[in-house]
Each structure stands twice: as C-alpha cells, then as structure tokens.
Design a protein around this motif. Sequence first.
Motif, PDB file in Angstrom:
ATOM      1  N   TYR A 162      34.412  -6.098   3.808  1.00 46.74           N
ATOM      2  CA  TYR A 162      35.498  -5.711   2.804  1.00 46.74           C
ATOM      3  C   TYR A 162      35.800  -6.932   2.037  1.00 46.74           C
ATOM      4  CZ  TYR A 162      38.796  -7.706   6.277  1.00 46.74           C
ATOM      5  OH  TYR A 162      39.419  -8.418   7.057  1.00 46.74           O
ATOM      6  N   LYS A 163      35.899  -8.243   2.664  1.00 46.22           N
ATOM      7  CA  LYS A 163      36.096  -9.386   1.708  1.00 46.22           C
ATOM      8  C   LYS A 163      34.850  -9.368   0.754  1.00 46.22           C
ATOM      9  CE  LYS A 163      39.103 -12.378   4.671  1.00 46.22           C
ATOM     10  NZ  LYS A 163      39.103 -13.617   5.059  1.00 46.22           N
ATOM     11  N   HIS A 164      33.850  -9.457   1.018  1.00 44.66           N
ATOM     12  CA  HIS A 164      32.806  -9.478  -0.029  1.00 44.66           C
ATOM     13  C   HIS A 164      33.196  -8.520  -1.025  1.00 44.66           C
ATOM     14  CE1 HIS A 164      30.734 -11.191   3.807  1.00 44.66           C
ATOM     15  NE2 HIS A 164      30.923 -12.332   2.884  1.00 44.66           N
ATOM     16  N   ALA A 165      33.157  -7.367  -0.620  1.00 43.40           N
ATOM     17  CA  ALA A 165      33.512  -6.345  -1.589  1.00 43.40           C
ATOM     18  C   ALA A 165      34.580  -6.202  -2.481  1.00 43.40           C
ATOM     19  CB  ALA A 165      33.351  -4.738  -0.802  1.00 43.40           C
ATOM     20  N   LEU A 166      35.680  -7.205  -2.183  1.00 42.86           N
ATOM     21  CA  LEU A 166      36.820  -7.436  -3.041  1.00 42.86           C
ATOM     22  C   LEU A 166      36.566  -8.543  -4.044  1.00 42.86           C
ATOM     23  CD1 LEU A 166      39.892  -7.038  -0.391  1.00 42.86           C
ATOM     24  CD2 LEU A 166      39.414  -5.750  -2.477  1.00 42.86           C
ATOM     25  N   GLU A 167      35.565  -9.315  -3.692  1.00 36.07           N
ATOM     26  CA  GLU A 167      35.186 -10.399  -4.739  1.00 36.07           C
ATOM     27  C   GLU A 167      33.767 -10.322  -4.758  1.00 36.07           C
ATOM     28  OE1 GLU A 167      38.106 -14.160  -4.611  1.00 36.07           O
ATOM     29  OE2 GLU A 167      36.795 -14.023  -2.928  1.00 36.07           O
ATOM     30  N   LYS A 173      23.759  -1.666  -7.747  1.00 37.30           N
ATOM     31  CA  LYS A 173      23.188  -0.790  -8.479  1.00 37.30           C
ATOM     32  C   LYS A 173      22.894   0.484  -7.452  1.00 37.30           C
ATOM     33  CE  LYS A 173      20.628  -3.361 -11.936  1.00 37.30           C
ATOM     34  NZ  LYS A 173      21.112  -4.507 -11.713  1.00 37.30           N
ATOM     35  N   LYS A 174      22.350   0.267  -6.235  1.00 35.34           N
ATOM     36  CA  LYS A 174      22.360   1.339  -5.218  1.00 35.34           C
ATOM     37  C   LYS A 174      22.802   0.801  -3.790  1.00 35.34           C
ATOM     38  CE  LYS A 174      18.698   4.294  -3.416  1.00 35.34           C
ATOM     39  NZ  LYS A 174      17.103   4.788  -3.350  1.00 35.34           N
ATOM     40  N   LEU A 175      24.014   1.315  -3.603  1.00 44.49           N
ATOM     41  CA  LEU A 175      24.733   1.014  -2.401  1.00 44.49           C
ATOM     42  C   LEU A 175      24.904   1.908  -1.292  1.00 44.49           C
ATOM     43  CD1 LEU A 175      27.264  -0.654  -1.427  1.00 44.49           C
ATOM     44  CD2 LEU A 175      28.701   1.041  -2.746  1.00 44.49           C
ATOM     45  N   LEU A 176      24.714   1.259  -0.097  1.00 41.34           N
ATOM     46  CA  LEU A 176      24.872   1.915   1.225  1.00 41.34           C
ATOM     47  C   LEU A 176      26.142   1.537   1.783  1.00 41.34           C
ATOM     48  CD1 LEU A 176      23.776   3.590   3.608  1.00 41.34           C
ATOM     49  CD2 LEU A 176      22.673   1.293   4.338  1.00 41.34           C
ATOM     50  N   VAL A 177      26.992   2.373   2.131  1.00 38.24           N
ATOM     51  CA  VAL A 177      28.275   2.239   2.799  1.00 38.24           C
ATOM     52  C   VAL A 177      28.007   2.946   4.283  1.00 38.24           C
ATOM     53  CG1 VAL A 177      30.775   2.506   2.844  1.00 38.24           C
ATOM     54  CG2 VAL A 177      29.673   2.374   0.659  1.00 38.24           C
ATOM     55  N   ILE A 183      38.493   2.642   4.816  1.00 37.59           N
ATOM     56  CA  ILE A 183      37.945   1.381   4.072  1.00 37.59           C
ATOM     57  C   ILE A 183      36.796   1.727   3.543  1.00 37.59           C
ATOM     58  CG2 ILE A 183      37.079  -0.859   4.480  1.00 37.59           C
ATOM     59  CD1 ILE A 183      39.157  -1.336   6.877  1.00 37.59           C
ATOM     60  N   GLY A 184      35.719   2.341   4.293  1.00 36.13           N
ATOM     61  CA  GLY A 184      34.624   2.718   3.631  1.00 36.13           C
ATOM     62  C   GLY A 184      34.611   3.635   2.658  1.00 36.13           C
ATOM     63  N   ILE A 185      35.265   4.560   2.691  1.00 36.19           N
ATOM     64  CA  ILE A 185      35.411   5.675   1.416  1.00 36.19           C
ATOM     65  C   ILE A 185      36.092   5.211   0.290  1.00 36.19           C
ATOM     66  CG2 ILE A 185      36.742   7.590   0.944  1.00 36.19           C
ATOM     67  CD1 ILE A 185      33.968   8.361   2.380  1.00 36.19           C
ATOM     68  N   GLU A 186      37.150   4.205   0.385  1.00 38.88           N
ATOM     69  CA  GLU A 186      37.794   3.517  -0.585  1.00 38.88           C
ATOM     70  C   GLU A 186      36.753   2.668  -1.420  1.00 38.88           C
ATOM     71  OE1 GLU A 186      42.396   3.461   0.982  1.00 38.88           O
ATOM     72  OE2 GLU A 186      41.418   1.761   0.618  1.00 38.88           O
ATOM     73  N   PHE A 187      35.833   2.017  -0.816  1.00 39.32           N
ATOM     74  CA  PHE A 187      34.971   1.144  -1.228  1.00 39.32           C
ATOM     75  C   PHE A 187      33.886   1.992  -1.822  1.00 39.32           C
ATOM     76  CE2 PHE A 187      36.478  -2.545   1.120  1.00 39.32           C
ATOM     77  CZ  PHE A 187      36.952  -3.113  -0.170  1.00 39.32           C
ATOM     78  N   ASP A 343      52.505   9.640  16.287  1.00 38.11           N
ATOM     79  CA  ASP A 343      52.144  11.160  15.621  1.00 38.11           C
ATOM     80  C   ASP A 343      53.108  11.287  14.403  1.00 38.11           C
ATOM     81  OD1 ASP A 343      50.150  11.858  17.305  1.00 38.11           O
ATOM     82  OD2 ASP A 343      51.713  12.852  18.620  1.00 38.11           O
ATOM     83  N   SER A 344      53.998  10.336  14.114  1.00 41.93           N
ATOM     84  CA  SER A 344      54.832  10.332  12.824  1.00 41.93           C
ATOM     85  C   SER A 344      54.624   9.369  11.850  1.00 41.93           C
ATOM     86  CB  SER A 344      56.262  10.453  13.282  1.00 41.93           C
ATOM     87  OG  SER A 344      56.675  11.535  14.052  1.00 41.93           O
ATOM     88  N   ILE A 345      53.525   8.488  11.953  1.00 42.34           N
ATOM     89  CA  ILE A 345      52.954   7.914  11.054  1.00 42.34           C
ATOM     90  C   ILE A 345      52.041   8.319  10.172  1.00 42.34           C
ATOM     91  CG2 ILE A 345      51.978   5.400  10.900  1.00 42.34           C
ATOM     92  CD1 ILE A 345      53.070   4.816  13.663  1.00 42.34           C
ATOM     93  N   ALA A 346      52.242   8.264   8.818  1.00 43.02           N
ATOM     94  CA  ALA A 346      51.379   8.918   7.930  1.00 43.02           C
ATOM     95  C   ALA A 346      50.003   8.017   7.660  1.00 43.02           C
ATOM     96  CB  ALA A 346      51.811   9.286   6.515  1.00 43.02           C
ATOM     97  N   GLY A 347      49.004   8.497   7.475  1.00 42.31           N
ATOM     98  CA  GLY A 347      47.701   7.605   7.087  1.00 42.31           C
ATOM     99  C   GLY A 347      47.313   8.197   5.634  1.00 42.31           C
ATOM    100  N   CYS A 348      47.042   7.469   4.899  1.00 44.32           N
ATOM    101  CA  CYS A 348      46.676   7.473   3.463  1.00 44.32           C
ATOM    102  C   CYS A 348      45.424   6.701   2.982  1.00 44.32           C
ATOM    103  CB  CYS A 348      47.710   7.119   2.679  1.00 44.32           C
ATOM    104  SG  CYS A 348      49.173   7.832   2.856  1.00 44.32           S
ATOM    105  N   THR A 349      44.688   7.492   2.277  1.00 41.42           N
ATOM    106  CA  THR A 349      43.108   6.889   1.757  1.00 41.42           C
ATOM    107  C   THR A 349      43.114   7.121   0.279  1.00 41.42           C
ATOM    108  OG1 THR A 349      42.122   7.603   3.786  1.00 41.42           O
ATOM    109  CG2 THR A 349      40.582   7.091   2.115  1.00 41.42           C
ATOM    110  N   TYR A 350      42.802   6.194  -0.432  1.00 33.35           N
ATOM    111  CA  TYR A 350      42.976   5.968  -1.946  1.00 33.35           C
ATOM    112  C   TYR A 350      41.936   6.378  -2.633  1.00 33.35           C
ATOM    113  CZ  TYR A 350      47.679   4.500  -0.341  1.00 33.35           C
ATOM    114  OH  TYR A 350      49.013   4.740   0.325  1.00 33.35           O
ATOM    115  N   CYS A 351      41.023   6.958  -2.336  1.00 28.42           N
ATOM    116  CA  CYS A 351      39.830   7.532  -3.013  1.00 28.42           C
ATOM    117  C   CYS A 351      40.186   8.588  -4.019  1.00 28.42           C
ATOM    118  CB  CYS A 351      38.759   8.116  -1.774  1.00 28.42           C
ATOM    119  SG  CYS A 351      39.416   9.423  -0.783  1.00 28.42           S
ATOM    120  N   GLN A 352      38.999   8.889  -4.780  1.00 27.98           N
ATOM    121  CA  GLN A 352      39.185  10.169  -5.542  1.00 27.98           C
ATOM    122  C   GLN A 352      38.732  11.406  -5.221  1.00 27.98           C
ATOM    123  OE1 GLN A 352      38.033   8.022  -9.252  1.00 27.98           O
ATOM    124  NE2 GLN A 352      39.907   8.618 -10.163  1.00 27.98           N
ATOM    125  N   PRO A 353      39.329  12.444  -4.859  1.00 30.70           N
ATOM    126  CA  PRO A 353      40.699  12.674  -4.812  1.00 30.70           C
ATOM    127  C   PRO A 353      41.537  11.903  -3.520  1.00 30.70           C
ATOM    128  CG  PRO A 353      39.621  14.437  -3.998  1.00 30.70           C
ATOM    129  CD  PRO A 353      38.369  13.480  -4.479  1.00 30.70           C
TER     130      PRO A 353
END
Length: 464
Positions: A162-167, A173-177, A183-187, A343-353
């Motif tokens: 993730y650090k390399h992906a942030l910088e 051009k052709k990416l494998l995640v 983390i994977g889905i956001e990148f 069980d009362s902690i929300a999880g969020c993923t900021y992909c589209q959608p």
Amino acid sequence: MASPYDMIVIGAGPGGYVAAIRGAQLGLKVAIVEREHLGGICLNWGCIPTKAMLRSSEVFHLMHRAKEFGLKAEGISYDLDAVVKRSRGVAKQLSSGVAHLMKKNKITVVMGAASIPAKGKVSVKTDKGTEELTAKAIIVATGARARELPGLEADGDLVWTYKHALEPKRMPKKLLVIGSGAIGIEFASFYNTLGADTTVVEVMDRILPVEDADISAFARKSFEKQGMKIMQKAIVKKLDRGKGTVTAHIETGGKTETHDFDTVISAVGIVGNVEGLGLEEIGVKIDRTHVVTDEYCRAGVEGLYAIGDIAGAPWLAHKASHEGVMVAELIAGKNHVHPVDPDSIAGCTYCQPQVASVGLTEAQAKDKGYEVKVGNFPFIGNGKAIALGEAEGFVKTVFDAKTGELLGAHMIGAEVTELIQGYVVGRQLETTEEDLMNTVFPHPTLSEMMHESVLDAYDRAIHY
C-alpha cells in the motif's frame, strides 16, 4: 531516569494518540512514544491519504459523465504526480494537527523505538541515545503492517505494498491486485478509474468476503461493468519478475494459468507489530502476531494494555480510538467503563460504489440461530439518488423476527460510508424496527432508503 508517568502510550496512531489525549483530559501525566510519524499508518499511509486519492479518481470519473448533467468537459486528463502531491499534503496537514494536540494537552512526546524491559518500564532508543521511562500503566498501540507472502514480497518496483501504491513511480498499465479486502479493492478502484487494466484475485469464493453475500455479488457486477477482471477462488502461486514485467501463476479450478502484468499490488492482510517490544519476555501471550487481551484490552500483565490493530480484529482506526478512550478511562479509575462491542463497529470501503456495513450479515444471523426478517431497498427507488445520477446500489437490513432487534445493516452505493452511521447509532441505542419505522427521515435524502429498507423487512415499503 525520568519522573514517573501515570500512563505511557507506545505508538501514536489513531489508537495511541487518542488514548493519550483522553488520559490527559482526565488529569493523568502522559507520555507517548512514536518511532516514525505522529498519526501512525492510518493518518500518514492509510485511511486519510487513500481517501484523498480516491476523491481525485471520483472527480475524474464524474468529469467523464459531464454530459449526463448538461455540462461540457473536454480534453479530460490527470496528473498522477499532482494527485499524489495533494494526498501527501492532506496527510502532512493532519499529522501536524496531531502534534498540535499533543502540545495542547501537555503530553510528552518521545520519538524513538520503544521496548518494555520490565513491568512499568519503557526503554526508548532515540537519536540522542536511550531514554528510560516509568509508568503505572503502559498502553501498547504499535499497529500493524502489510503481510507479505513467500514469493510475493514487494520490491517497490514491480510488486507494491500500500505504501508504494500511495506514492507510485508510474501509472500502471496492466495491474494485478492480490486480495479483495478493503485495501485491495480501494486501490483496484482508484487505478482502474484512472485507466489501468485491472485484475483482482481473491482466494475466497467471493470478493469483499467479510461483507454480506448480496453486497459482494452486487459489487462484483459493478466492478466488472467498470472493466475490472475478477478472479474468485484463485491463488497467486508465484511471480516471475522480468524487466518491466511480472508473470503471475494463478491457480483456479485446479488449473494454473499465467498472466503478464507490469504492476502487482499485494493486499493480503496485515501482521501485528509485536517484534522488539519484549512482550513475551514479560509474560504477554502472542497469537499469530497479535497480543491476546480480554474485553478491556488488558494484556495479562498488571498495568499493561494493548489496543488497536495489534490487539486483533476488526483492524479499523475507529475501533482503535474507542479502545484507547476506554483504556485511558480504566487507568484513570472511572466507573462504568464499557468494552467496545465488535459487532457494533461499522466497516467502510471507499471504492466506487462505496460499501458500508455494521453488525451481522444475513448468513451470520442465521448461523447464530436467529429467525430473521430482511429488508432491501434499491437506489433506483430514491429521488435524491436519481437526481444525483447515482441510482446504482441498495440498502439491506437484517432484524430478529422475534424481538425486532436490528442485527445488521449492509449498503452499497453513493455515500453509504456516511449513511451507515445512522444504523450504528441505532444499534448503540438498542433500537427496534418500530423505532426506525416511526422515525421521520428528511426528504429528499439518500437516508430515506434506510427507512424504506426497514419498512421492506416488514412488507411495508412505500416507494418500491
């Protein structure tokens, strides 16, 4: 030897610095030790900078849709270096803010690598030598780092964490995640939106495996519609690295195929930062790189606590922060301190959608023996969603059929990472379906879908 502290926090991420502030608010004499960045991974290399980059890709995506909104935008392009520069600037601003908060709350900051040689003692290797600190209580909040699998190790050139992906040094051009968690889905979402030919490989039988199965299925269709290739029940067995090319050996359905990429992002989980602290030597139990604690984050040694990622799942910043507050209050002697309910902690993923959830999935609820009532409501049935041009997605709610308890809520679509908090508050207040049905939701808002989903669980949906 420094004068004794009431509390020493090791690690200044969202768990550690919040614990330090709460302790100071309660009148404790507090020191915090950090070896790298105030704000930790989340603020500097995780939650915040990734959201800044994803915002850029979201705007880029919307610019391409300008015609839908009666607008004109021609020659649309991006400057990857400028996108990264903005992201790093946002992180730097917030890291400076944490430094200000430490000073404001009169918290002693010691920059260096900490270890715990004995109960109540912290040794810190700084640029100037070794500093010895003592305290009545110690909180370990050292977080975690990216897991690296044998043969798939990052090199910063062809294979990234993730650090390399942030910088990024270049635009893939052709990416494998590898890995389809948050983390994977956001990148994957970020680089795919900017034009990378993106493939996601997931070892489980569906992407976003911790989410409700209906959410995972909808997400897969949406991502594939955007041009992503999704490989489920697949394993990357090895990577052959060449000059500017990586050949991935991917096993699926008992067969191994080879695919060529110019960039690989490994997002296969995390490991706790437990090394070098001396934890096991003083009697702390470590299980798969995480400290074993009770519900109050006590680590089995008097006066020692562990919070956040190092204390196990869920690996979320907001969980770490609340554990930090809870432990600081315990140390300060406050009464009626409540443990954090996973069980009362929300999880969020900021992909589209976007994807957001809290509580039990439908399958989990049934596995636990609940008789359930399930409601669904689609974005296409909501006026605000249509007006925004964001009619893709749905809201799902799961209730205990016998008591009306809200067991879980799951969403996919525009801004659901903001909407989920309504259900989080509902669960905290032990709401029932009747409370939610009788709540007046403002119109026109996306939040009305939350109301309609509840109504649908009891065959009362109005607008669909």
